[in-house]
Design a protein around this motif. Structure first.
Motif, PDB file in Angstrom:
ATOM      1  N   PRO A 143       0.822  -1.221   0.000  1.00 49.06           N
ATOM      2  CA  PRO A 143       0.000   0.000   0.000  1.00 49.06           C
ATOM      3  C   PRO A 143       0.850   1.262   0.000  1.00 49.06           C
ATOM      4  O   PRO A 143       1.994   1.260   0.445  1.00 49.06           O
ATOM      5  N   ARG A 144       0.255   2.328  -0.513  1.00 43.16           N
ATOM      6  CA  ARG A 144       0.911   3.628  -0.563  1.00 43.16           C
ATOM      7  C   ARG A 144      -0.045   4.687  -0.029  1.00 43.16           C
ATOM      8  O   ARG A 144      -1.255   4.597  -0.220  1.00 43.16           O
ATOM      9  N   LEU A 145       0.496   5.709   0.612  1.00 41.69           N
ATOM     10  CA  LEU A 145      -0.297   6.820   1.114  1.00 41.69           C
ATOM     11  C   LEU A 145      -0.072   8.012   0.194  1.00 41.69           C
ATOM     12  O   LEU A 145       1.068   8.410  -0.049  1.00 41.69           O
ATOM     13  N   SER A 146      -1.160   8.553  -0.314  1.00 46.05           N
ATOM     14  CA  SER A 146      -1.064   9.581  -1.345  1.00 46.05           C
ATOM     15  C   SER A 146      -1.880  10.815  -0.969  1.00 46.05           C
ATOM     16  O   SER A 146      -3.050  10.710  -0.586  1.00 46.05           O
ATOM     17  N   GLN A 147      -1.264  11.978  -1.081  1.00 45.41           N
ATOM     18  CA  GLN A 147      -1.940  13.265  -0.881  1.00 45.41           C
ATOM     19  C   GLN A 147      -2.796  13.298   0.392  1.00 45.41           C
ATOM     20  O   GLN A 147      -3.983  13.619   0.353  1.00 45.41           O
ATOM     21  N   PRO A 148      -2.215  12.960   1.551  1.00 43.48           N
ATOM     22  CA  PRO A 148      -3.013  12.925   2.778  1.00 43.48           C
ATOM     23  C   PRO A 148      -3.515  14.310   3.161  1.00 43.48           C
ATOM     24  O   PRO A 148      -2.834  15.320   2.953  1.00 43.48           O
ATOM     25  N   GLN A 149      -4.704  14.354   3.719  1.00 44.54           N
ATOM     26  CA  GLN A 149      -5.245  15.635   4.148  1.00 44.54           C
ATOM     27  C   GLN A 149      -6.136  15.461   5.365  1.00 44.54           C
ATOM     28  O   GLN A 149      -6.631  14.362   5.636  1.00 44.54           O
ATOM     29  N   VAL A 150      -6.320  16.547   6.097  1.00 44.23           N
ATOM     30  CA  VAL A 150      -7.292  16.599   7.171  1.00 44.23           C
ATOM     31  C   VAL A 150      -8.344  17.617   6.766  1.00 44.23           C
ATOM     32  O   VAL A 150      -8.023  18.726   6.340  1.00 44.23           O
ATOM     33  N   VAL A 151      -9.600  17.220   6.857  1.00 41.77           N
ATOM     34  CA  VAL A 151     -10.711  18.089   6.477  1.00 41.77           C
ATOM     35  C   VAL A 151     -11.458  18.466   7.747  1.00 41.77           C
ATOM     36  O   VAL A 151     -11.939  17.591   8.480  1.00 41.77           O
ATOM     37  N   VAL A 152     -11.542  19.755   8.010  1.00 38.69           N
ATOM     38  CA  VAL A 152     -12.200  20.269   9.204  1.00 38.69           C
ATOM     39  C   VAL A 152     -13.536  20.894   8.797  1.00 38.69           C
ATOM     40  O   VAL A 152     -13.559  21.879   8.053  1.00 38.69           O
ATOM     41  N   PHE A 153     -14.624  20.309   9.269  1.00 36.34           N
ATOM     42  CA  PHE A 153     -15.971  20.805   8.973  1.00 36.34           C
ATOM     43  C   PHE A 153     -16.444  21.694  10.116  1.00 36.34           C
ATOM     44  O   PHE A 153     -16.333  21.314  11.285  1.00 36.34           O
ATOM     45  N   ALA A 154     -16.981  22.853   9.781  1.00 36.00           N
ATOM     46  CA  ALA A 154     -17.423  23.802  10.800  1.00 36.00           C
ATOM     47  C   ALA A 154     -18.907  24.100  10.658  1.00 36.00           C
ATOM     48  O   ALA A 154     -19.430  24.219   9.538  1.00 36.00           O
ATOM     49  N   GLY A 155     -19.590  24.227  11.793  1.00 40.36           N
ATOM     50  CA  GLY A 155     -21.007  24.565  11.773  1.00 40.36           C
ATOM     51  C   GLY A 155     -21.465  25.054  13.135  1.00 40.36           C
ATOM     52  O   GLY A 155     -20.865  24.725  14.165  1.00 40.36           O
ATOM     53  N   ASP A 156     -22.522  25.837  13.145  1.00 42.08           N
ATOM     54  CA  ASP A 156     -23.079  26.339  14.397  1.00 42.08           C
ATOM     55  C   ASP A 156     -24.363  25.614  14.750  1.00 42.08           C
ATOM     56  O   ASP A 156     -25.017  24.999  13.900  1.00 42.08           O
ATOM     57  N   HIS A 157     -24.721  25.716  16.039  1.00 41.53           N
ATOM     58  CA  HIS A 157     -25.826  24.950  16.613  1.00 41.53           C
ATOM     59  C   HIS A 157     -26.777  25.860  17.369  1.00 41.53           C
ATOM     60  O   HIS A 157     -26.355  26.608  18.261  1.00 41.53           O
ATOM     61  N   GLY A 158     -28.056  25.759  17.017  1.00 42.46           N
ATOM     62  CA  GLY A 158     -29.052  26.560  17.696  1.00 42.46           C
ATOM     63  C   GLY A 158     -29.168  26.276  19.174  1.00 42.46           C
ATOM     64  O   GLY A 158     -29.529  27.155  19.972  1.00 42.46           O
ATOM     65  N   ILE A 159     -28.821  25.054  19.568  1.00 44.60           N
ATOM     66  CA  ILE A 159     -28.926  24.688  20.985  1.00 44.60           C
ATOM     67  C   ILE A 159     -27.923  25.458  21.841  1.00 44.60           C
ATOM     68  O   ILE A 159     -28.062  25.509  23.074  1.00 44.60           O
ATOM     69  N   ALA A 160     -26.962  26.117  21.221  1.00 47.97           N
ATOM     70  CA  ALA A 160     -26.028  26.972  21.968  1.00 47.97           C
ATOM     71  C   ALA A 160     -26.770  28.090  22.703  1.00 47.97           C
ATOM     72  O   ALA A 160     -26.288  28.597  23.722  1.00 47.97           O
ATOM     73  N   LEU A 161     -27.941  28.465  22.185  1.00 50.05           N
ATOM     74  CA  LEU A 161     -28.745  29.508  22.842  1.00 50.05           C
ATOM     75  C   LEU A 161     -29.180  29.099  24.237  1.00 50.05           C
ATOM     76  O   LEU A 161     -29.560  29.957  25.046  1.00 50.05           O
ATOM     77  N   GLU A 162     -29.133  27.806  24.532  1.00 48.67           N
ATOM     78  CA  GLU A 162     -29.551  27.296  25.842  1.00 48.67           C
ATOM     79  C   GLU A 162     -28.429  27.358  26.878  1.00 48.67           C
ATOM     80  O   GLU A 162     -28.612  26.908  28.011  1.00 48.67           O
ATOM     81  N   GLY A 163     -27.269  27.881  26.498  1.00 49.06           N
ATOM     82  CA  GLY A 163     -26.175  28.011  27.454  1.00 49.06           C
ATOM     83  C   GLY A 163     -25.462  26.718  27.779  1.00 49.06           C
ATOM     84  O   GLY A 163     -25.002  26.517  28.906  1.00 49.06           O
ATOM     85  N   VAL A 164     -25.331  25.835  26.775  1.00 44.97           N
ATOM     86  CA  VAL A 164     -24.718  24.528  27.015  1.00 44.97           C
ATOM     87  C   VAL A 164     -23.200  24.549  26.842  1.00 44.97           C
ATOM     88  O   VAL A 164     -22.535  23.550  27.109  1.00 44.97           O
ATOM     89  N   SER A 165     -22.634  25.666  26.387  1.00 42.11           N
ATOM     90  CA  SER A 165     -21.194  25.753  26.154  1.00 42.11           C
ATOM     91  C   SER A 165     -20.570  26.827  27.028  1.00 42.11           C
ATOM     92  O   SER A 165     -21.222  27.797  27.415  1.00 42.11           O
ATOM     93  N   ALA A 166     -19.282  26.653  27.312  1.00 40.67           N
ATOM     94  CA  ALA A 166     -18.548  27.658  28.078  1.00 40.67           C
ATOM     95  C   ALA A 166     -18.107  28.828  27.206  1.00 40.67           C
ATOM     96  O   ALA A 166     -17.661  29.849  27.720  1.00 40.67           O
ATOM     97  N   TYR A 167     -18.236  28.683  25.879  1.00 47.25           N
ATOM     98  CA  TYR A 167     -17.760  29.704  24.961  1.00 47.25           C
ATOM     99  C   TYR A 167     -18.913  30.269  24.140  1.00 47.25           C
ATOM    100  O   TYR A 167     -19.890  29.565  23.862  1.00 47.25           O
ATOM    101  N   PRO A 168     -18.830  31.533  23.719  1.00 47.22           N
ATOM    102  CA  PRO A 168     -19.866  32.113  22.859  1.00 47.22           C
ATOM    103  C   PRO A 168     -19.805  31.537  21.456  1.00 47.22           C
ATOM    104  O   PRO A 168     -18.751  31.066  21.003  1.00 47.22           O
TER     105      PRO A 168
END
Length: 348
Positions: free
Chosen positions: A52-77
């Motif tokens: 086997p060979r490893l070719s063009q490795p990458q890390v893909v970071v997906f970002a999104g916001d959550h409406g449930i954050a309005l309930e104060g479930v996180s320590a960060y804004p």
């Protein structure tokens, strides 16, 4: 409910005998390289190759916001989500540093951030909507949005494969996304909420109790969803989780090795595996994080993580660190001498 179908070929075991013989006849006692040997076998299966060979490795970071954050479930804004996206694009986050060290490219995807990025260079613009709805009171997204996110993730991996990538690490960013992951674990694996819910970004004891109460209210909106992964995703997921699940399925469809990070990324794999169980054959679970619930998440998929480093950052950091072990497994399989080639006497 909008339909979503995917068919992933199971990883082939046709080369297992030859791969195992190659592993066993290296200049070492049987099994002496431990988990690296199982990893080498898996990589050979995924690529259907004795070399086997490893070719063009990458890390893909997906970002999104959550409406449930309005309930104060996180320590960060919530603004931290888009601010960290800019940090990723600027190369200053932990995942950037570790990826540079390991030789992985970093791709950042706006799956549903509550921010207008304009034409900022380097960002993959795939926004389904500017954040999900508050799942404590209503479905996080429509079924159409869930399917759109899944399909967009699949398409991203088709593009990556066409560009030569055959190994991809996944990461995420989204304030309150541990809440989404906990709810998915609770609904898809029927893990009790007190086991599935942790401190996330670091809420204190009072914050944890508030978070558990909010998630209990959210969970009570729906009945059992164990056999309905698409509905569970629409009810409780985030756009970054949905798009990441689709990307995992797309990567497996394309015969790529999939490196799974921590709690949030594992929740995307949990969704993906309920949609197409064969995807697990392509998955390498990087680590067991310090987030409460991750052990139960891994157990729900019968997954054995490579490392236990008490990580709980996300971003794909653990998956990037695991890439070094993937490289090591491929290196020993391809480059280590056999008893015969080295003229070393075997125990027999």
């Amino acid at each position: 409910m909008t339909a979503f179908t995917v068919r992933i070929p199971p990883v082939s075991t046709a080369l297992d005998t030859a791969l195992q013989h190659k592993i066993d006849t290296k200049t070492k006692p049987l099994g002496a390289l431990g988990r690296l040997e199982a990893l080498a076998l898996q990589i050979g299966r995924v690529q259907q190759s004795l070399t086997p060979r490893l070719s063009q490795p990458q890390v893909v970071v997906f970002a999104g916001d959550h409406g449930i954050a309005l309930e104060g479930v996180s320590a960060y804004p919530q603004d931290v989500t888009w601010q960290m996206v800019m940090n990723f694009l600027g190369g200053g986050a932990a995942v950037n540093v570790l990826a540079r060290d390991q030789g992985l490219a970093v791709q950042v995807v706006d799956a549903g951030v509550n921010h207008d990025f304009g034409e900022v260079p380097g960002l993959v613009h795939a926004k389904i909507a500017p954040g999900t709805a508050n799942s404590a009171v209503q479905p996080a997204m429509t079924s159409e949005q869930a399917v759109a996110a899944l399909e967009r993730g699949r398409a991203l991996m088709r593009e990556a494969r066409e560009q030569g990538c055959n190994v991809v690490a996944f990461g995420e960013m989204g304030i309150a996304n541990t809440s989404a992951a906990s709810l998915l674990l609770h609904k898809l694996a029927e893990v009790p909420l007190d086991v599935a819910t942790g401190r996330g970004t670091g809420v204190d004891e009072a914050g944890l109790q508030r978070k558990q109460a909010v998630l209990a209210r959210a969970a009570a909106r729906t009945g059992a969803l164990r056999e309905q992964p698409l509905q569970a995703l629409a009810e409780y997921g985030g756009f970054e989780i949905a798009m990441m699940a689709g990307a995992m399925l797309g990567a497996a469809e394309a015969g790529m090795l999939v490196l799974v990070d921590g709690f949030i990324t594992s929740s995307a794999m949990l969704v993906a595996s309920r949609l197409a169980p064969e995807v697990l054959g392509y998955a390498v679970f990087a680590h067991q994080s310090a987030e409460r619930g991750h052990q139960a998440m891994l157990q729900a998929m019968q997954a054995q993580p490579l490392m236990m480093l008490d990580l709980r950052l996300g971003e794909g950091t653990g998956a990037v660190l695991a890439y070094s072990l993937v490289r090591a497994a491929v290196a020993f399989l391809n480059e280590m001498a056999s008893f015969e080639s080295a003229g070393v006497s075997n125990k027999d």
